[in-house]
Design a protein around this motif. Structure first.
Motif, PDB file in Angstrom:
ATOM      1  N   THR A 156       0.846  -1.187   0.000  1.00  0.00           N
ATOM      2  CA  THR A 156       0.000   0.000   0.000  1.00  0.00           C
ATOM      3  C   THR A 156       0.887   1.246   0.000  1.00  0.00           C
ATOM      4  OG1 THR A 156      -0.075   0.142   2.411  1.00  0.00           O
ATOM      5  CG2 THR A 156      -1.732  -1.262   1.331  1.00  0.00           C
ATOM      6  N   ALA A 157       0.267   2.389  -0.266  1.00  0.00           N
ATOM      7  CA  ALA A 157       1.020   3.639  -0.270  1.00  0.00           C
ATOM      8  C   ALA A 157       1.663   3.879   1.095  1.00  0.00           C
ATOM      9  CB  ALA A 157       0.098   4.798  -0.636  1.00  0.00           C
ATOM     10  N   PHE A 158       0.925   3.567   2.165  1.00  0.00           N
ATOM     11  CA  PHE A 158       1.464   3.754   3.511  1.00  0.00           C
ATOM     12  C   PHE A 158       2.656   2.835   3.751  1.00  0.00           C
ATOM     13  CE2 PHE A 158       1.591   2.473   8.017  1.00  0.00           C
ATOM     14  CZ  PHE A 158       1.826   3.707   8.591  1.00  0.00           C
ATOM     15  N   GLN A 159       2.552   1.581   3.310  1.00  0.00           N
ATOM     16  CA  GLN A 159       3.668   0.644   3.476  1.00  0.00           C
ATOM     17  C   GLN A 159       4.907   1.104   2.713  1.00  0.00           C
ATOM     18  OE1 GLN A 159       1.563  -2.861   2.142  1.00  0.00           O
ATOM     19  NE2 GLN A 159       1.433  -3.696   4.225  1.00  0.00           N
ATOM     20  N   SER A 202      10.349   3.537   2.848  1.00  0.00           N
ATOM     21  CA  SER A 202      11.275   4.594   2.461  1.00  0.00           C
ATOM     22  C   SER A 202      11.884   5.261   3.689  1.00  0.00           C
ATOM     23  CB  SER A 202      10.558   5.647   1.606  1.00  0.00           C
ATOM     24  OG  SER A 202      10.114   5.095   0.385  1.00  0.00           O
ATOM     25  N   LYS A 203      11.049   5.551   4.673  1.00  0.00           N
ATOM     26  CA  LYS A 203      11.533   6.178   5.893  1.00  0.00           C
ATOM     27  C   LYS A 203      12.460   5.240   6.666  1.00  0.00           C
ATOM     28  CE  LYS A 203       8.392   8.479   8.272  1.00  0.00           C
ATOM     29  NZ  LYS A 203       7.091   8.782   8.927  1.00  0.00           N
ATOM     30  N   PHE A 204      12.100   3.968   6.693  1.00  0.00           N
ATOM     31  CA  PHE A 204      12.921   2.981   7.392  1.00  0.00           C
ATOM     32  C   PHE A 204      14.303   2.873   6.752  1.00  0.00           C
ATOM     33  CE2 PHE A 204      14.452  -1.335   8.204  1.00  0.00           C
ATOM     34  CZ  PHE A 204      14.298  -1.434   9.580  1.00  0.00           C
ATOM     35  N   ALA A 205      14.328   2.863   5.418  1.00  0.00           N
ATOM     36  CA  ALA A 205      15.601   2.759   4.705  1.00  0.00           C
ATOM     37  C   ALA A 205      16.478   3.980   4.987  1.00  0.00           C
ATOM     38  CB  ALA A 205      15.359   2.621   3.206  1.00  0.00           C
ATOM     39  N   MET A 206      15.881   5.174   4.999  1.00  0.00           N
ATOM     40  CA  MET A 206      16.642   6.396   5.282  1.00  0.00           C
ATOM     41  C   MET A 206      17.206   6.371   6.701  1.00  0.00           C
ATOM     42  SD  MET A 206      14.207   9.347   3.579  1.00  0.00           S
ATOM     43  CE  MET A 206      15.188  10.686   4.279  1.00  0.00           C
ATOM     44  N   LYS A 230       9.577   9.201  13.207  1.00  0.00           N
ATOM     45  CA  LYS A 230       8.408   9.997  13.585  1.00  0.00           C
ATOM     46  C   LYS A 230       8.650  11.502  13.474  1.00  0.00           C
ATOM     47  CE  LYS A 230       6.453   6.649  16.863  1.00  0.00           C
ATOM     48  NZ  LYS A 230       6.158   6.392  18.299  1.00  0.00           N
ATOM     49  N   GLU A 231       9.865  11.941  13.816  1.00  0.00           N
ATOM     50  CA  GLU A 231      10.103  13.364  13.994  1.00  0.00           C
ATOM     51  C   GLU A 231      11.029  14.012  12.964  1.00  0.00           C
ATOM     52  OE1 GLU A 231       8.408  14.932  16.181  1.00  0.00           O
ATOM     53  OE2 GLU A 231       7.590  13.218  17.260  1.00  0.00           O
ATOM     54  N   ALA A 232      11.991  13.268  12.427  1.00  0.00           N
ATOM     55  CA  ALA A 232      13.059  13.914  11.664  1.00  0.00           C
ATOM     56  C   ALA A 232      13.012  13.661  10.163  1.00  0.00           C
ATOM     57  CB  ALA A 232      14.424  13.480  12.210  1.00  0.00           C
ATOM     58  N   ILE A 233      12.107  12.787   9.707  1.00  0.00           N
ATOM     59  CA  ILE A 233      11.961  12.533   8.269  1.00  0.00           C
ATOM     60  C   ILE A 233      10.619  13.085   7.830  1.00  0.00           C
ATOM     61  CG2 ILE A 233      11.874  10.769   6.467  1.00  0.00           C
ATOM     62  CD1 ILE A 233      13.590   8.992   8.219  1.00  0.00           C
ATOM     63  N   ASN A 257       8.357  15.887   1.461  1.00  0.00           N
ATOM     64  CA  ASN A 257       8.415  17.097   0.642  1.00  0.00           C
ATOM     65  C   ASN A 257       8.250  16.639  -0.803  1.00  0.00           C
ATOM     66  OD1 ASN A 257       8.773  19.638  -0.379  1.00  0.00           O
ATOM     67  ND2 ASN A 257      10.931  19.813   0.166  1.00  0.00           N
ATOM     68  N   GLU A 258       7.063  16.796  -1.316  1.00  0.00           N
ATOM     69  CA  GLU A 258       6.688  16.276  -2.648  1.00  0.00           C
ATOM     70  C   GLU A 258       7.838  16.366  -3.652  1.00  0.00           C
ATOM     71  OE1 GLU A 258       4.222  14.394  -5.210  1.00  0.00           O
ATOM     72  OE2 GLU A 258       3.564  15.003  -3.217  1.00  0.00           O
ATOM     73  N   PRO A 259       8.269  15.250  -4.265  1.00  0.00           N
ATOM     74  CA  PRO A 259       7.617  13.939  -4.223  1.00  0.00           C
ATOM     75  C   PRO A 259       8.309  12.932  -3.306  1.00  0.00           C
ATOM     76  CG  PRO A 259       9.101  14.006  -6.076  1.00  0.00           C
ATOM     77  CD  PRO A 259       9.258  15.328  -5.352  1.00  0.00           C
ATOM     78  N   ASN A 260       9.275  13.373  -2.502  1.00  0.00           N
ATOM     79  CA  ASN A 260      10.072  12.422  -1.732  1.00  0.00           C
ATOM     80  C   ASN A 260      10.104  12.775  -0.247  1.00  0.00           C
ATOM     81  OD1 ASN A 260      11.014  10.982  -4.121  1.00  0.00           O
ATOM     82  ND2 ASN A 260      12.329  12.755  -4.503  1.00  0.00           N
ATOM     83  N   TYR A 261      10.588  11.809   0.529  1.00  0.00           N
ATOM     84  CA  TYR A 261      10.895  12.079   1.928  1.00  0.00           C
ATOM     85  C   TYR A 261      12.306  12.671   2.014  1.00  0.00           C
ATOM     86  CZ  TYR A 261       6.794   9.769   3.823  1.00  0.00           C
ATOM     87  OH  TYR A 261       5.510   9.453   4.157  1.00  0.00           O
TER      88      TYR A 261
END
Length: 213
Positions: free
Chosen positions: A42-45, A50-54, A89-92, A95-99
């Motif tokens: 899903t889009a949320f997943q 993406s956030k986890f990888a960063m 939760k706080e630092a990522i 900003n369209e189109p990416n995190y």
């Protein structure tokens, strides 16, 4: 998932036949192998991945700092896991189109020790960064012997330079020498204080972005 007591073979981790052994919240556990799924994420997943990888990439570069000074090891959640949760939760931010990172909210340590007062960084000669701060020892649990911990991160190359003891709280200034290849590049800088015995740490302070000389 099931817990188990250590038998004659002891605890294990990794895949053995149809089960996987691991440690979860301080307990040895076994769980069955996950079934493969053909369903699209899903889009949320996708966002979470993406956030986890960063966060994983960044934490790997500052692991020696985070593993010592971010929160406390309670047995339920490691310091790295606490840092991962906070950063995602706080630092990522999106900003369209990416995190992307909001470096002003990134922490490399978190604790109750008194932090840096009037901390500043400036480009020195060569590839040196010059740090200054006010001596606020003897306030709370702050001591003159508290160690200055520094982290410098260059986002494009992912290069990280850190020092676990760049000076003492009472010295009021310190110099950190960076490698030559960072010359002319903009780096992100954080600083914190930790007790001389490493038992207490302050919440880190973001000192800003600065171009290396």
């Amino acid at each position: 998932m099931a817990t188990y007591n250590k038998g004659i073979l002891g605890a294990f981790s990794g895949k053995v036949g149809p089960v996987v052994g691991a440690t979860w919240r301080g307990k040895d556990v076994m769980r069955s192998l996950p079934k493969k799924s053909n369903r699209l994420a899903t889009a949320f997943q996708q966002q979470q991945r993406s956030k986890f990888a960063m966060a994983t990439e960044f934490l790997s570069s500052v692991q020696p700092v985070v593993s010592r000074y971010f929160g406390g090891n309670t047995g339920l959640k490691t310091r790295r896991n606490q840092a991962m949760s906070y950063l995602m939760k706080e630092a990522i931010v999106f900003n369209e189109p990416n995190y992307e990172w909001d470096y002003t909210k990134v922490l490399i340590s978190k604790g109750d020790l008194l932090g840096i007062n009037n901390g500043q960084v400036a480009a020195g000669t060569g590839q040196n960064l010059e740090f200054t701060w006010s001596n606020n020892s003897e306030q709370g649990e702050a001591e003159v012997t508290d160690k200055l911990v520094l982290v410098v991160y260059e986002p494009t190359s992912k290069a990280t330079v850190y020092s676990l003891n760049a000076g003492s709280r009472s010295s009021r200034s310190a110099t950190l020498e960076l490698p030559n290849f960072l010359s002319g590049l903009e780096v992100q800088v954080w600083a914190t204080f930790v007790a001389s015995d490493d038992k207490l740490a302050a919440t880190s302070l973001y000192l800003g972005a600065i171009t290396v000389g």
